[in-house]
Design a protein around this motif. Structure first.
Motif, PDB file in Angstrom:
ATOM      1  N   UNK A 296       0.862  -1.176   0.000  1.00  0.00           N
ATOM      2  CA  UNK A 296       0.000   0.000   0.000  1.00  0.00           C
ATOM      3  C   UNK A 296       0.901   1.230   0.000  1.00  0.00           C
ATOM      4  N   UNK A 297       0.352   2.402  -0.359  1.00  0.00           N
ATOM      5  CA  UNK A 297       1.176   3.623  -0.389  1.00  0.00           C
ATOM      6  C   UNK A 297       1.499   4.096   1.017  1.00  0.00           C
ATOM      7  N   UNK A 298       2.647   3.668   1.516  1.00  0.00           N
ATOM      8  CA  UNK A 298       3.022   3.807   2.916  1.00  0.00           C
ATOM      9  C   UNK A 298       2.876   5.232   3.430  1.00  0.00           C
ATOM     10  N   UNK A 299       3.370   6.196   2.688  1.00  0.00           N
ATOM     11  CA  UNK A 299       3.427   7.555   3.216  1.00  0.00           C
ATOM     12  C   UNK A 299       2.061   8.219   3.279  1.00  0.00           C
ATOM     13  N   UNK A 300       1.045   7.601   2.727  1.00  0.00           N
ATOM     14  CA  UNK A 300      -0.278   8.226   2.659  1.00  0.00           C
ATOM     15  C   UNK A 300      -1.222   7.796   3.764  1.00  0.00           C
ATOM     16  N   UNK A 301      -0.814   6.847   4.603  1.00  0.00           N
ATOM     17  CA  UNK A 301      -1.723   6.300   5.601  1.00  0.00           C
ATOM     18  C   UNK A 301      -1.109   6.346   7.000  1.00  0.00           C
ATOM     19  N   UNK A 302      -1.930   6.666   8.002  1.00  0.00           N
ATOM     20  CA  UNK A 302      -1.425   6.607   9.382  1.00  0.00           C
ATOM     21  C   UNK A 302      -0.982   5.202   9.747  1.00  0.00           C
ATOM     22  N   UNK A 303       0.083   5.129  10.492  1.00  0.00           N
ATOM     23  CA  UNK A 303       0.589   3.854  10.989  1.00  0.00           C
ATOM     24  C   UNK A 303       0.547   3.875  12.511  1.00  0.00           C
ATOM     25  N   UNK A 304       0.217   2.741  13.099  1.00  0.00           N
ATOM     26  CA  UNK A 304       0.034   2.677  14.542  1.00  0.00           C
ATOM     27  C   UNK A 304       0.754   1.479  15.136  1.00  0.00           C
ATOM     28  N   UNK A 305       1.101   1.640  16.413  1.00  0.00           N
ATOM     29  CA  UNK A 305       1.562   0.526  17.240  1.00  0.00           C
ATOM     30  C   UNK A 305       0.541   0.292  18.342  1.00  0.00           C
ATOM     31  N   UNK A 306       0.135  -0.952  18.509  1.00  0.00           N
ATOM     32  CA  UNK A 306      -0.733  -1.387  19.590  1.00  0.00           C
ATOM     33  C   UNK A 306       0.052  -2.389  20.443  1.00  0.00           C
ATOM     34  N   UNK A 307      -0.456  -2.619  21.642  1.00  0.00           N
ATOM     35  CA  UNK A 307       0.098  -3.680  22.462  1.00  0.00           C
ATOM     36  C   UNK A 307      -1.026  -4.385  23.211  1.00  0.00           C
ATOM     37  N   UNK A 308      -0.745  -5.637  23.553  1.00  0.00           N
ATOM     38  CA  UNK A 308      -1.706  -6.429  24.321  1.00  0.00           C
ATOM     39  C   UNK A 308      -0.969  -7.149  25.431  1.00  0.00           C
ATOM     40  N   UNK A 309      -1.308  -6.779  26.648  1.00  0.00           N
ATOM     41  CA  UNK A 309      -0.726  -7.433  27.817  1.00  0.00           C
ATOM     42  C   UNK A 309      -1.558  -8.663  28.166  1.00  0.00           C
ATOM     43  N   UNK A 310      -0.966  -9.625  28.859  1.00  0.00           N
ATOM     44  CA  UNK A 310      -1.709 -10.834  29.233  1.00  0.00           C
ATOM     45  C   UNK A 310      -2.989 -10.491  29.990  1.00  0.00           C
ATOM     46  N   UNK A 311      -4.106 -11.021  29.530  1.00  0.00           N
ATOM     47  CA  UNK A 311      -5.378 -10.811  30.209  1.00  0.00           C
ATOM     48  C   UNK A 311      -6.012  -9.457  29.978  1.00  0.00           C
ATOM     49  N   UNK A 312      -5.429  -8.651  29.101  1.00  0.00           N
ATOM     50  CA  UNK A 312      -5.968  -7.314  28.850  1.00  0.00           C
ATOM     51  C   UNK A 312      -6.311  -7.141  27.378  1.00  0.00           C
ATOM     52  N   UNK A 313      -7.101  -6.119  27.096  1.00  0.00           N
ATOM     53  CA  UNK A 313      -7.454  -5.821  25.715  1.00  0.00           C
ATOM     54  C   UNK A 313      -6.285  -5.114  25.008  1.00  0.00           C
ATOM     55  N   UNK A 314      -6.296  -5.241  23.708  1.00  0.00           N
ATOM     56  CA  UNK A 314      -5.299  -4.557  22.903  1.00  0.00           C
ATOM     57  C   UNK A 314      -5.519  -3.048  23.008  1.00  0.00           C
ATOM     58  N   UNK A 315      -4.433  -2.284  23.187  1.00  0.00           N
ATOM     59  CA  UNK A 315      -4.559  -0.836  23.319  1.00  0.00           C
ATOM     60  C   UNK A 315      -3.627  -0.124  22.344  1.00  0.00           C
ATOM     61  N   UNK A 316      -4.079   1.045  21.902  1.00  0.00           N
ATOM     62  CA  UNK A 316      -3.261   1.877  21.027  1.00  0.00           C
ATOM     63  C   UNK A 316      -2.142   2.513  21.842  1.00  0.00           C
TER      64      UNK A 316
ATOM     65  N   UNK B 275       8.806   6.794  21.315  1.00  0.00           N
ATOM     66  CA  UNK B 275       8.811   7.716  20.192  1.00  0.00           C
ATOM     67  C   UNK B 275       8.600   6.933  18.903  1.00  0.00           C
ATOM     68  N   UNK B 276       7.585   7.351  18.140  1.00  0.00           N
ATOM     69  CA  UNK B 276       7.271   6.694  16.877  1.00  0.00           C
ATOM     70  C   UNK B 276       7.844   7.528  15.740  1.00  0.00           C
ATOM     71  N   UNK B 277       8.368   6.844  14.738  1.00  0.00           N
ATOM     72  CA  UNK B 277       8.922   7.535  13.580  1.00  0.00           C
ATOM     73  C   UNK B 277       8.768   6.652  12.356  1.00  0.00           C
ATOM     74  N   UNK B 278       8.929   7.258  11.179  1.00  0.00           N
ATOM     75  CA  UNK B 278       8.794   6.504   9.942  1.00  0.00           C
ATOM     76  C   UNK B 278       9.896   6.838   8.967  1.00  0.00           C
ATOM     77  N   UNK B 279      10.231   5.876   8.131  1.00  0.00           N
ATOM     78  CA  UNK B 279      11.197   6.066   7.063  1.00  0.00           C
ATOM     79  C   UNK B 279      10.492   5.744   5.754  1.00  0.00           C
ATOM     80  N   UNK B 280      10.115   6.782   5.012  1.00  0.00           N
ATOM     81  CA  UNK B 280       9.355   6.565   3.785  1.00  0.00           C
ATOM     82  C   UNK B 280      10.182   5.845   2.720  1.00  0.00           C
ATOM     83  N   UNK B 281      11.486   6.022   2.739  1.00  0.00           N
ATOM     84  CA  UNK B 281      12.331   5.352   1.745  1.00  0.00           C
ATOM     85  C   UNK B 281      12.372   3.841   1.972  1.00  0.00           C
ATOM     86  N   UNK B 282      12.192   3.437   3.239  1.00  0.00           N
ATOM     87  CA  UNK B 282      12.239   2.005   3.578  1.00  0.00           C
ATOM     88  C   UNK B 282      10.859   1.430   3.856  1.00  0.00           C
ATOM     89  N   UNK B 283       9.804   2.253   3.753  1.00  0.00           N
ATOM     90  CA  UNK B 283       8.448   1.792   4.081  1.00  0.00           C
ATOM     91  C   UNK B 283       8.428   1.106   5.450  1.00  0.00           C
TER      92      UNK B 283
END
Length: 115
Positions: free
Chosen positions: A26-46, A68-76
């Motif tokens: 997909x066109x990487x630089x055009x869409x928001x990217x997110x990290x979520x996490x899920x701890x044992x016994x808990x719901x996934x959170x942004x 800190x979140x960052x992106x490299x468009x050259x490396x997608x």
């Protein structure tokens, strides 16, 4: 669409890790990217999101000033630099993109913070 995470592991409290998410299909630089996490016994959170070709970032309160979140468009690729890690940061971390009204997830990478 394919998302491939890497970089998880076992780290002591106060340590650092950097997660990577390589994106394909997909066109990487055009869409928001997110990290979520899920701890044992808990719901996934942004945890963090990056938008606007990196101009806008958002974080859950519990990680502000430490992650800190960052992106490299050259490396997608999007990164999550995690500093001052705490035991409560333990969980499986997932990369996410919402593309054409569908959510896509990576396979997840385990982060364990323990002494």
């Amino acid at each position: 669409v394919q998302l491939v995470e890497s970089g998880g592991g076992l780290v002591q409290p106060g340590g650092s890790l950097r997660l990577s998410c390589a994106a394909y299909g997909f066109p990487f630089r055009s869409y928001p990217m997110s990290w979520y996490r899920q701890a044992p016994g808990k719901e996934r959170e942004l945890v963090a999101r990056i938008m606007g070709a990196g101009a806008i970032t958002n974080y859950v309160d519990s990680v502000k000033g430490r992650f800190f979140i960052s992106g490299d468009n050259a490396k997608n690729t999007v990164y999550l630099q995690m500093n001052s890690l705490k035991p409560e940061d333990t969980g499986v971390y997932y990369c996410n993109v919402r593309y054409r009204n569908s959510d896509y997830w990576g396979q997840g990478t385990q982060v364990t913070v323990s002494s």
